[in-house]
Design an enzyme around this catalytic site. Sequence first.
Site, short mmCIF file in Angstrom:
data_model
loop_
_atom_site.label_atom_id
_atom_site.label_comp_id
_atom_site.label_asym_id
_atom_site.label_seq_id
_atom_site.Cartn_x
_atom_site.Cartn_y
_atom_site.Cartn_z
N GLY A 46 0.83 -1.20 0.00
CA GLY A 46 0.00 0.00 0.00
C GLY A 46 0.86 1.24 0.00
O GLY A 46 2.03 1.20 0.43
N GLN A 51 3.04 9.93 1.27
CA GLN A 51 4.35 9.28 1.34
C GLN A 51 5.26 9.66 0.17
O GLN A 51 6.46 9.41 0.22
CB GLN A 51 4.19 7.75 1.39
CG GLN A 51 3.54 7.28 2.68
CD GLN A 51 3.44 5.76 2.70
OE1 GLN A 51 2.48 5.20 2.23
NE2 GLN A 51 4.46 5.11 3.23
N LEU A 99 6.54 1.83 4.29
CA LEU A 99 7.65 2.20 3.41
C LEU A 99 8.31 3.50 3.88
O LEU A 99 9.46 3.76 3.51
CB LEU A 99 7.14 2.36 1.96
CG LEU A 99 6.63 1.06 1.32
CD1 LEU A 99 6.00 1.34 -0.03
CD2 LEU A 99 7.75 0.02 1.19
N GLU A 141 -3.49 2.95 5.33
CA GLU A 141 -3.34 4.02 4.32
C GLU A 141 -4.24 5.22 4.63
O GLU A 141 -3.82 6.36 4.46
CB GLU A 141 -3.62 3.48 2.91
CG GLU A 141 -2.75 2.32 2.46
CD GLU A 141 -1.26 2.49 2.73
OE1 GLU A 141 -0.76 3.64 2.70
OE2 GLU A 141 -0.59 1.48 2.98
NI NI Z 1 2.63 3.23 5.70
#
Ligand code: NI
Length: 176
Positions: A46, A51, A99, A141
Amino acid sequence: MALREIIILPDKRLRQVCEPVKTVDDQVRALMDDMAETMYDAPGVGLAASQIAVMKRVAVVDASRDEDEGERVKNPIFFANPEITWVSDEMAEYEEGCLSIPEFYELVERPAGCRVSYLDYKGKNREIECEGLMATVIQHEIDHLNGVLFIDHISKLKRDMVVKKFSKAKKRESAA
Ligand code: NI
């Protein structure tokens, strides 16, 4: 399509609340395409727009685990303006990662099931019911779009430790 740079803790943009998109137009679709490419490249299950430092309420999720001859089969689901409309009383625990917080994993408890309304890649209004990994990933998310990280769901002690570690790493990097 283009790969985008994923921003890392403690980047302050990860703590900002993202703005809804007005419509899913070609510009938003181009963002979605870039996000999918960036997510598969990472690789991850995701990615939220914040991000990649785009402060819009857009996310992509692919929680499928299908493989064809060892290659990951791509089944991305694109979300614009996702909103949780229902969560189950039942809870589930998953070891989560992010991430934007590389190589840190911790158990997080969230509702085991949820329903999410959103605009899809074509701008059509949709609602899906999720369970299992998909339910966890979409909640993770949507948290991002509200400036919330999965480490906010773990103990303060562990959170402080990981924030400190990434802050130190950033200082070392800027000193070098
Ligand atoms: Ni995340």
